[in-house]
Scaffold this active site. Structure first.
Site, PDB file in Angstrom:
ATOM      1  CG  ASP A  16      -2.007   0.992   1.214  1.00 45.03           C
ATOM      2  OD1 ASP A  16      -2.190   1.647   0.168  1.00 45.03           O
ATOM      3  OD2 ASP A  16      -2.695   1.132   2.244  1.00 45.03           O
ATOM      4  CG  ASP A 111      -3.432   3.758  -3.426  1.00 48.00           C
ATOM      5  OD1 ASP A 111      -4.327   3.039  -3.907  1.00 48.00           O
ATOM      6  OD2 ASP A 111      -3.579   4.395  -2.375  1.00 48.00           O
ATOM      7  CD  GLU A 112      -5.442  -0.955  -1.390  1.00 44.76           C
ATOM      8  OE1 GLU A 112      -5.208  -1.865  -0.554  1.00 44.76           O
ATOM      9  OE2 GLU A 112      -6.321  -0.103  -1.230  1.00 44.76           O
TER      10      GLU A 112
END
Length: 194
Positions: A16, A111-112
């Site tokens: 993350d 983003d993850e």
């Protein structure tokens, strides 16, 4: 024997990025560094916070908050319009790093992602080692930090990554899985009954 047991256990890494959009803006504009910043729409146009820097989070500002509420909490807040083309390009670079270790990558957002590294391209025994290598490569190649969680399934890996932000690495071992989920359930019950 222990080596065989480690090799057979499913190994999931959850990566993350730390305050991704806001961190990109602070990286690209040095004058934003160390200051409360949000990426999102202007408070004058009924905007919403898409991401908040850690400096802004100290004021209780978070994503999905109306921008007018955010500016009320922190009058000196810096607003930056999102640059999704830049975020997508960086995300593609980060996913290329993941692919050095496994093709079993499940992106959740820009983003993850979850990585199944049970059988990995580098034949590395420990998922925590892979997570450390990935975090290092992300920082060296993008100048951004990421937090990683490692465990035997996606749920626990995600829980682990939430423990030590920003720029952390947490491992929930198989023998800790039961007690960890029991504590999580207990916390949820307490919260729900409050």
């Amino acid at each position: 024997m222990e080596q065989e047991s480690v090799a057979r256990t499913r190994k999931i890494v959850h990566v993350d990025m730390d305050a991704f959009y806001a961190s990109v803006e602070q990286r690209d504009n040095p004058s934003y560094r160390g200051k409360p910043l949000v990426v999102g729409g202007s408070p004058n146009q009924r905007g919403v916070v898409a991401a908040a820097s850690y400096e802004a989070r100290k004021f209780g500002i978070h994503s999905a908050m109306p921008s007018v509420t955010a500016i009320a909490k922190c009058p000196g807040l810096i607003f930056v319009r999102p640059r999704f083309d830049v975020y997508r390009e960086i995300s593609t670079s980060i996913h290329a790093i993941f692919k050095r270790y496994t093709d079993l990558v499940e992106g959740v957002a820009l983003d993850e992602a979850y990585l199944d590294v049970t059988e990995n391209k580098q034949n590395i025994t420990y998922a925590s080692t892979i997570a450390r290598y990935i975090k290092t490569a992300i920082f060296q190649e993008t100048q951004l930090t990421a937090t990683a969680g490692v465990s035997i399934n996606k749920f626990l890996a995600k829980m682990a990554s939430g423990q030590n932000k920003p720029n952390g690495l947490t491992v929930i071992l198989p023998e800790q899985a039961m007690s960890t989920t029991s504590r999580k359930r207990l916390r949820f019950c307490r919260t729900a009954s409050d």
